[in-house]
Design a protein around this motif. Sequence first.
Motif, short mmCIF file in Angstrom:
data_model
loop_
_atom_site.label_atom_id
_atom_site.label_comp_id
_atom_site.label_asym_id
_atom_site.label_seq_id
_atom_site.Cartn_x
_atom_site.Cartn_y
_atom_site.Cartn_z
N THR A 56 -0.32 50.19 62.62
CA THR A 56 0.38 50.68 63.81
C THR A 56 1.80 51.11 63.44
N ALA A 57 2.44 51.86 64.32
CA ALA A 57 3.79 52.35 64.04
C ALA A 57 4.74 51.17 63.84
N GLY A 58 5.49 51.21 62.72
CA GLY A 58 6.38 50.11 62.40
C GLY A 58 7.78 50.31 62.97
N HIS A 59 8.50 49.19 63.13
CA HIS A 59 9.88 49.22 63.60
C HIS A 59 10.70 48.29 62.72
N TRP A 60 11.85 48.75 62.28
CA TRP A 60 12.68 47.97 61.38
C TRP A 60 13.29 46.77 62.10
N THR A 61 13.24 45.63 61.44
CA THR A 61 13.95 44.44 61.89
C THR A 61 14.78 43.95 60.71
N ARG A 62 15.65 43.01 60.98
CA ARG A 62 16.50 42.49 59.90
C ARG A 62 16.48 40.97 59.92
N GLU A 63 16.26 40.39 58.75
CA GLU A 63 16.30 38.95 58.58
C GLU A 63 17.35 38.63 57.54
N GLY A 64 18.55 38.32 57.99
CA GLY A 64 19.65 38.12 57.05
C GLY A 64 19.97 39.40 56.33
N LEU A 85 20.59 48.98 58.76
CA LEU A 85 21.17 48.68 57.45
C LEU A 85 22.49 47.94 57.57
N GLY A 86 23.40 48.46 58.33
CA GLY A 86 24.68 47.79 58.50
C GLY A 86 25.34 47.48 57.17
N THR A 87 25.87 46.27 57.04
CA THR A 87 26.51 45.82 55.79
C THR A 87 25.84 44.55 55.29
N GLY A 88 25.94 44.34 54.00
CA GLY A 88 25.44 43.11 53.41
C GLY A 88 23.95 43.07 53.15
N ALA A 89 23.25 44.20 53.32
CA ALA A 89 21.81 44.24 53.05
C ALA A 89 21.58 44.24 51.54
N THR A 90 20.54 43.51 51.11
CA THR A 90 20.22 43.43 49.69
C THR A 90 18.78 43.81 49.36
N ALA A 91 17.90 43.80 50.36
CA ALA A 91 16.48 44.00 50.05
C ALA A 91 15.74 44.61 51.22
N VAL A 92 14.59 45.19 50.89
CA VAL A 92 13.63 45.70 51.86
C VAL A 92 12.31 44.97 51.63
N ARG A 93 11.74 44.44 52.71
CA ARG A 93 10.40 43.84 52.61
C ARG A 93 9.43 44.70 53.40
N ALA A 94 8.37 45.17 52.74
CA ALA A 94 7.50 46.18 53.35
C ALA A 94 6.04 45.75 53.34
N THR A 95 5.40 45.98 54.49
CA THR A 95 3.94 45.98 54.61
C THR A 95 3.60 47.30 55.26
N VAL A 96 3.28 48.29 54.45
CA VAL A 96 3.17 49.68 54.92
C VAL A 96 1.86 50.28 54.43
N THR A 97 1.11 50.89 55.35
CA THR A 97 -0.16 51.51 54.97
C THR A 97 -0.09 53.03 54.88
N GLY A 98 1.07 53.61 55.20
CA GLY A 98 1.21 55.07 55.11
C GLY A 98 2.24 55.55 56.10
N GLY A 99 2.21 56.85 56.37
CA GLY A 99 3.12 57.38 57.38
C GLY A 99 3.84 58.64 56.95
N ASP A 100 4.93 58.95 57.64
CA ASP A 100 5.67 60.19 57.49
C ASP A 100 6.42 60.23 56.15
N LEU A 101 6.09 61.21 55.32
CA LEU A 101 6.68 61.29 53.98
C LEU A 101 8.15 61.70 54.01
#
Length: 280
Positions: A56-64, A85-101
Amino acid sequence: MRRFLTSRGVPACAGLGLTALAAAALLAGCSSSSSNADPYKIGALPTADAVTKGHTAGHWTREGGTLVLVGTVTPDSAAQFTTALGTGATAVRATVTGGDLASGLAIGQTIHDHKLSLLIDGACAGPCADYWFPAAASRRSTGSGSWLGYVPDLSETNAPTQQQTAEAKLYTDSGLNAAKFHAALNAQLREVPGGSAAPSATMWMPNQSDLKSLGYSTDTVKNLWLPPNLASANAQARAWQQVVAYQNTLVGLPPAPTKPAPAAPPAPSGSASPTGSKKG
């Protein structure tokens, strides 16, 4: 010769070279989600809920300091990513099956520019594999059962020149040999010869050796769990409802429909008397 597994997980051509154990795993359905026993190295399989959310269509959230996306990449995902993104971000955690290139490419460039790490939680397909994986400062799996799904990128889909130029820049910035990547991808996604009725693969699922052949170092991929054999690739692809190419083999075909048992022939309309007719 291109190979594929039948919907029952059985090799469809001779000389496939599977070990007896791997073949047994395929016939058994490849399910091994227990935390201790995984004799065929299948890896943890996703829950039905995880698969549904991943498609399903994903939406970004932030955990720390970690930005999280579960689902497909949409045309709005890049703008949402910038906002989160803001400030202090260090990583991206992804569960992605495809989508807009195009949106995924913009996210990939931001990942590169901000030197973010990539945590692969299950599927990392489409834009995640094509752009976020090479762009990340480091890459690792959150557990067993993770996989990459490379798809034809913007330069192979007649995208506008501006997008193709941005894509080439990301590959160059990330140190990825685009020509080598495209050659490997195209070799895996070519049609199955012989007029097979099997569906075409939508993406390429590499293993660690494949990544090393693209130029990724042993140190780069050492923290990645990727399907190590056909049994594992078939199980993961089936679980995520994808038909993919793995080691020049088509895996993830859906189960064949069960054929009903043939109906019994109708009984004769009449039967002769065991003693015959009696004359008067």
